[in-house]
Design a protein around this motif. Structure first.
Motif, mmCIF file in Angstrom:
data_model
loop_
_atom_site.group_PDB
_atom_site.id
_atom_site.type_symbol
_atom_site.label_atom_id
_atom_site.label_comp_id
_atom_site.label_asym_id
_atom_site.label_seq_id
_atom_site.Cartn_x
_atom_site.Cartn_y
_atom_site.Cartn_z
ATOM 1 N N ALA A 1 4.647 -26.585 -10.881
ATOM 2 C CA ALA A 1 6.099 -26.425 -10.843
ATOM 3 C C ALA A 1 6.489 -24.975 -11.154
ATOM 4 N N ALA A 2 5.858 -24.407 -12.169
ATOM 5 C CA ALA A 2 6.160 -23.019 -12.534
ATOM 6 C C ALA A 2 5.760 -22.058 -11.428
ATOM 7 N N ALA A 3 4.672 -22.362 -10.709
ATOM 8 C CA ALA A 3 4.184 -21.472 -9.651
ATOM 9 C C ALA A 3 5.223 -21.304 -8.542
ATOM 10 N N ILE A 4 5.969 -22.354 -8.247
ATOM 11 C CA ILE A 4 7.018 -22.254 -7.219
ATOM 12 C C ILE A 4 8.074 -21.244 -7.643
ATOM 13 N N ILE A 5 8.505 -21.335 -8.890
ATOM 14 C CA ILE A 5 9.524 -20.405 -9.397
ATOM 15 C C ILE A 5 8.993 -18.977 -9.416
ATOM 16 N N VAL A 6 7.731 -18.813 -9.816
ATOM 17 C CA VAL A 6 7.116 -17.480 -9.827
ATOM 18 C C VAL A 6 7.079 -16.907 -8.411
ATOM 19 N N GLY A 7 6.677 -17.735 -7.444
ATOM 20 C CA GLY A 7 6.645 -17.265 -6.061
ATOM 21 C C GLY A 7 8.010 -16.848 -5.567
ATOM 22 N N TRP A 8 9.040 -17.642 -5.905
ATOM 23 C CA TRP A 8 10.404 -17.288 -5.520
ATOM 24 C C TRP A 8 10.823 -15.972 -6.175
ATOM 25 N N ALA A 9 10.477 -15.797 -7.449
ATOM 26 C CA ALA A 9 10.850 -14.566 -8.163
ATOM 27 C C ALA A 9 10.173 -13.347 -7.541
ATOM 28 N N ILE A 10 8.902 -13.515 -7.136
ATOM 29 C CA ILE A 10 8.205 -12.413 -6.462
ATOM 30 C C ILE A 10 8.902 -12.084 -5.146
ATOM 31 N N GLY A 11 9.298 -13.118 -4.418
ATOM 32 C CA GLY A 11 10.015 -12.901 -3.176
ATOM 33 C C GLY A 11 11.359 -12.226 -3.390
ATOM 34 N N GLY B 1 7.043 -20.955 -2.597
ATOM 35 C CA GLY B 1 8.211 -20.406 -3.269
ATOM 36 C C GLY B 1 8.629 -19.074 -2.682
ATOM 37 N N TYR B 2 7.652 -18.244 -2.363
ATOM 38 C CA TYR B 2 7.933 -16.939 -1.741
ATOM 39 C C TYR B 2 8.598 -17.127 -0.383
ATOM 40 N N LEU B 3 8.100 -18.082 0.398
ATOM 41 C CA LEU B 3 8.604 -18.282 1.753
ATOM 42 C C LEU B 3 9.988 -18.926 1.781
ATOM 43 N N LEU B 4 10.465 -19.423 0.640
ATOM 44 C CA LEU B 4 11.861 -19.852 0.587
ATOM 45 C C LEU B 4 12.797 -18.681 0.876
ATOM 46 N N LEU B 5 12.367 -17.482 0.521
ATOM 47 C CA LEU B 5 13.169 -16.283 0.761
ATOM 48 C C LEU B 5 12.757 -15.547 2.025
ATOM 49 N N HIS B 6 11.487 -15.597 2.373
ATOM 50 C CA HIS B 6 10.962 -14.837 3.509
ATOM 51 C C HIS B 6 10.326 -15.803 4.500
ATOM 52 N N ARG B 7 11.160 -16.495 5.251
ATOM 53 C CA ARG B 7 10.633 -17.431 6.234
ATOM 54 C C ARG B 7 10.540 -16.765 7.593
ATOM 55 N N GLU B 8 9.962 -17.503 8.539
ATOM 56 C CA GLU B 8 9.831 -16.969 9.898
ATOM 57 C C GLU B 8 11.161 -16.965 10.630
ATOM 58 N N GLU B 9 12.136 -17.713 10.104
ATOM 59 C CA GLU B 9 13.458 -17.775 10.733
ATOM 60 C C GLU B 9 14.506 -17.829 9.630
ATOM 61 N N PRO B 10 15.421 -16.856 9.587
ATOM 62 C CA PRO B 10 16.408 -16.809 8.512
ATOM 63 C C PRO B 10 17.511 -17.842 8.691
ATOM 64 N N GLU C 1 25.022 -15.726 -1.810
ATOM 65 C CA GLU C 1 25.108 -17.183 -1.725
ATOM 66 C C GLU C 1 23.783 -17.797 -1.282
ATOM 67 N N LEU C 2 23.160 -17.202 -0.254
ATOM 68 C CA LEU C 2 21.897 -17.726 0.247
ATOM 69 C C LEU C 2 20.777 -17.517 -0.758
ATOM 70 N N LEU C 3 20.858 -16.418 -1.499
ATOM 71 C CA LEU C 3 19.864 -16.155 -2.536
ATOM 72 C C LEU C 3 19.959 -17.212 -3.633
ATOM 73 N N VAL D 1 13.998 -24.569 -7.608
ATOM 74 C CA VAL D 1 14.033 -25.456 -8.771
ATOM 75 C C VAL D 1 13.866 -26.911 -8.323
ATOM 76 N N GLY D 2 14.505 -27.261 -7.214
ATOM 77 C CA GLY D 2 14.371 -28.614 -6.688
ATOM 78 C C GLY D 2 12.933 -28.961 -6.353
ATOM 79 N N LEU D 3 12.198 -28.034 -5.731
ATOM 80 C CA LEU D 3 10.789 -28.274 -5.427
ATOM 81 C C LEU D 3 9.965 -28.407 -6.704
ATOM 82 N N ALA D 4 10.304 -27.604 -7.708
ATOM 83 C CA ALA D 4 9.602 -27.710 -8.992
ATOM 84 C C ALA D 4 9.830 -29.087 -9.616
ATOM 85 N N LEU D 5 11.050 -29.592 -9.506
ATOM 86 C CA LEU D 5 11.360 -30.910 -10.072
ATOM 87 C C LEU D 5 10.604 -32.025 -9.352
#
Length: 257
Positions: free
Chosen positions: A192-202, A143-152, A14-16, A24-28
């Motif tokens: 916009a695409a870079a955010i999605i790429v970062g999230w995908a890498i994360g 985008g990466y830090l959306l998944l790997h933040r300093e606080e979950p 769910e969180l993923l 996607v919202g940030l890309a928009l």
């Protein structure tokens, strides 16, 4: 309180999914912020100053205290050879400030050269691509830090998302001022695409908590410089009270939660 890798982001479907939707919202935001024509007003739009205040509040109230708590973790990760980072993780923040200050100066100098050559108040093609490539890396980091933040957790995720969404609106305004139609035709799509790429890498990778702290330190420096460069120039006629209001409200929210 130590900085922790947001493992729950990877183990909770769910969180993923939620983090993906927010990516996607940030890309928009990049794709459609140019439609907010009221932001182009002079004096500077009150909403831009409020957004800037929110972004800076997130850095000083949320990110920097966590970085301070993470310094011991960084020392353990890098060993004695780089033990100075135990007390100087903020050097990475300073590096982030310097990088984006350099990028802004190259854009201003490029616009001046083009104006003197009679080519209009816009950056040269090479500077445009340098800017877009740099901000694409910056966006991929976010985008990466959306998944790997300093606080979950969901609360941390939404606080990060909201601050970054407003920060992107401010960034878009500055990039559009520098690059004009080139940014709308090409630049915003890449960012916009870079955010999605970062999230995908994360989604497919997980790094040490010390590295997360370093990434957040660099991001903090980038946010501070990108906000101040938009708020401080006299010709922007910025709204101090809007900036102060945004910073105060979001700082209060961050302290309360």
């Amino acid at each position: 309180m130590e900085i922790a890798v947001a493992e729950t982001s990877l183990s909770s479907p769910e969180l993923l999914i939620l983090s993906g939707l927010l990516a996607v919202g940030l890309a928009l935001v990049h794709l459609f912020s140019g439609k907010l024509r009221f932001l182009d007003a002079t004096p500077r739009s009150l909403w831009l100053s409020i957004s800037s205040g929110v972004s800076v509040a997130y850095v000083f109230v949320h990110i920097l205290p966590e970085l301070s708590a993470a310094q011991a973790t960084i020392k353990q990760a890098v060993g004695e050879g780089l033990s100075f980072l135990e007390h100087h993780v903020y050097l990475v923040t300073l590096f982030g400030v310097a990088v984006f200050y350099g990028l802004e100066r190259t854009a201003k100098v490029s616009r001046q050269r083009n104006q003197e050559a009679g080519n209009g108040d816009v950056t040269e093609a090479g500077i445009f691509w340098l800017h877009i490539a740099s901000f694409a890396v910056y966006n991929a980091l976010i985008g990466y830090l959306l998944l790997h933040r300093e606080e979950p957790g969901v609360q941390s995720l939404f606080l990060f998302f909201f601050a970054m969404a407003l920060h992107f609106i401010v960034n878009d305004k500055g990039l559009r001022d520098n690059h004009k139609s080139y940014y709308d035709r090409v630049g915003r799509w890449i960012l916009a695409a870079a955010i999605i790429v970062g999230w995908a890498i994360g989604r497919g990778s997980e790094i040490h908590e010390a590295a997360i702290a370093v990434l957040f330190a660099f991001l903090a420096g980038g946010i501070v410089l990108n906000v101040l460069k938009e708020e401080l120039p006299e010709d922007r006629e910025s709204r101090f009270w809007g900036f102060a209001l945004g910073a105060a409200i979001y700082a209060s929210l961050l302290v309360a939660v």
